[in-house]
Structures are given as C-alpha cells and as structure tokens.
Design an enzyme around this catalytic site. Structure first.
Site, PDB file in Angstrom:
ATOM      1  N   ASP A  58      -2.919  -0.440   6.530  1.00 28.73           N
ATOM      2  CA  ASP A  58      -3.751  -0.805   5.382  1.00 28.73           C
ATOM      3  C   ASP A  58      -3.222  -2.063   4.697  1.00 28.73           C
ATOM      4  OD1 ASP A  58      -5.300   1.350   5.974  1.00 28.73           O
ATOM      5  OD2 ASP A  58      -4.900   2.455   4.120  1.00 28.73           O
ATOM      6  N   HIS A  98      -5.977   6.648   7.189  1.00 34.39           N
ATOM      7  CA  HIS A  98      -5.303   5.810   6.214  1.00 34.39           C
ATOM      8  C   HIS A  98      -3.801   5.817   6.513  1.00 34.39           C
ATOM      9  CE1 HIS A  98      -8.518   5.711   2.843  1.00 34.39           C
ATOM     10  NE2 HIS A  98      -9.084   5.946   4.011  1.00 34.39           N
ATOM     11  N   GLU A 111       0.838   5.784   0.331  1.00 36.88           N
ATOM     12  CA  GLU A 111       0.132   7.034   0.558  1.00 36.88           C
ATOM     13  C   GLU A 111       0.836   8.104  -0.270  1.00 36.88           C
ATOM     14  OE1 GLU A 111      -2.633   7.021   2.052  1.00 36.88           O
ATOM     15  OE2 GLU A 111      -2.499   5.077   3.058  1.00 36.88           O
ATOM     16  N   ASP A 126       0.859  -1.187   0.000  1.00 38.94           N
ATOM     17  CA  ASP A 126       0.000   0.000   0.000  1.00 38.94           C
ATOM     18  C   ASP A 126       0.893   1.235   0.000  1.00 38.94           C
ATOM     19  OD1 ASP A 126      -2.803   1.109   0.244  1.00 38.94           O
ATOM     20  OD2 ASP A 126      -1.844   2.107   1.930  1.00 38.94           O
TER      21      ASP A 126
END
Length: 236
Positions: free
Chosen positions: A158, A153, A9, A7
C-alpha cells in the site's frame, strides 16, 4: 526534499477502543524519486485482531506471536522517518495509532508531529476530485497505477502504491480528469447552445465540516472492507 510514504495495519478501526498496530511500512523518496530504501515491520499487538481487520489484511493472530513489540522497534522506526515529510492516505488514522503507541512509552517519546510534517493524500484527492471515491483503489484506477498485486491490504504494498499515486497526482502530467472513471477515451466537447439555469427549490446542504466528518467515517469503513470499498460507498 526527503519524503516517507507511510502505511499501517491495525487490529481494528478505533484507537480509542485500545486497538493496536500490527504493521508499519514506509518507502523513501528524495527529490520525488524512489530511493529503494524502505522500512517494514510486523508487530505483536498483545491483543486479538478483529475479524474485519483479519479479512482485510489476511494477518492471523498466530503469525504475530513471535513478532517484536512497538517498544522494541521504535528507535529504528523513528530514525528512519526523522525529519522527513510523511505522505499518508487518511493521515489522521495512522498518526492516531502511532501517537497512541508512543504515548504508551511515556512522556519522553513525544509525538510524530514533533519529528515530521505530514501530507494527507486523502485531503489532496478530495480537493482535486470532489464528490468522487478517493480510496487507494479508486485513485489507482483513476491515475493509471497498476494495483493488480493488491489482493489484500498490506502495509508495504500500500505504501508503494501510494507513492505512485502521489507522484501521479503531483506530477503536472496527469490528464485533466472529470471523474468519469469508466471512460476509455478522451472527447472534445463543443457547446452549441446557451445553457439556461432555472430556479430550483431551496436546498439545505450539509456544512463543509459535516461533509468532512462523513467522508472520514466512510474512509475508515473502507479500510475494514475486503474489497477496499464499504457498502455505503457502493450504495452511494
């Protein structure tokens, strides 16, 4: 089989607008078992974070000032994922940002697809649960994965949640799901009368490609929403 659940960001939603990675997180599975090995790093993006992304992640510009740039960690990151199957939710988003970072390093850096195969759990969920919400929070609820730690998040949490979701979706042990997420018990349904289908007016429906593009846009909007669900999902 070695799999890496990944994942990221970012500073914003659109890589084509020059947005950059601010976090990469990966957890390792071998033969469908979590090994406890993970890779996680924050990154200095050399640009400001959009307000929407800041609200979703809780990451502030000042926090990233002393973090490494992608070029400083790329060798360690690529060594961790090399040769694995990457499991990513809405893979085109994350791969797009990773490939953009690699492109900034020059032609010799290649692309993620040169090193790894990619499995998109969003595509898998859409096939299994058509017409339903398939963001990470919705899948956690549907599959009984505890996401109570996910106030914001974050790449690592995640990735850990996605690993649990993937294992649940592919275990063959998940109860048949008709998508009624509010139901708290299973019921047997007995049909006691024949079903009569009446003619309906002709309806022009969106093509599969149009539906796919629409869902991808909604998934991108979900990533920027504070509660993981855009207003368009709620109204839908």
């Amino acid at each position: 089989m070695r799999q890496i659940v990944l994942d990221t960001e970012t500073t914003g939603l659109e890589v084509r607008q020059g947005h950059r990675l601010v976090e990469i997180a990966c957890v390792e599975m071998v033969e469908r078992r979590l090994t406890g090995r993970h890779y996680q790093t924050y990154l200095n993006p050399d640009r400001a974070i959009d307000e929407g992304a800041r609200q979703v992640t809780g990451i502030e510009d000042e926090f990233l000032l002393d973090k490494p740039r992608f070029a400083e960690v790329v060798d360690e990151f690529l060594a961790f994922i090399d040769g694995a199957e990457l499991i990513i939710h809405n893979a085109s988003f994350d791969i797009g940002f990773l490939d953009a970072e690699l492109a900034r390093l020059g032609d010799g850096a290649g692309r993620i697809g040169d090193r790894c195969s990619v499995l998109d759990t969003l595509a898998m969920a859409r096939e299994r649960y058509p017409g339903q919400r398939n963001n990470l929070d919705a899948l956690c609820k549907r599959l009984g994965v505890d996401n109570s730690r996910r106030d914001l998040h974050g790449g690592l949490i995640d990735a850990q949640l996605l690993a649990d979701v993937y294992l649940a979706m592919t275990s063959g042990q998940v109860a048949f799901d008709l998508g009624f997420e509010g139901a708290t018990e299973q019921r047997d349904v007995v049909v006691t009368a024949p079903v009569v289908l009446h003619a309906r007016p002709r309806v022009l429906r969106a093509s599969a490609d149009e539906l796919s593009q629409h869902e991808q846009r909604l998934d991108t909007l979900d990533k920027s929403s504070v509660d993981g669900q855009s207003v368009w999902r709620r109204l839908g």
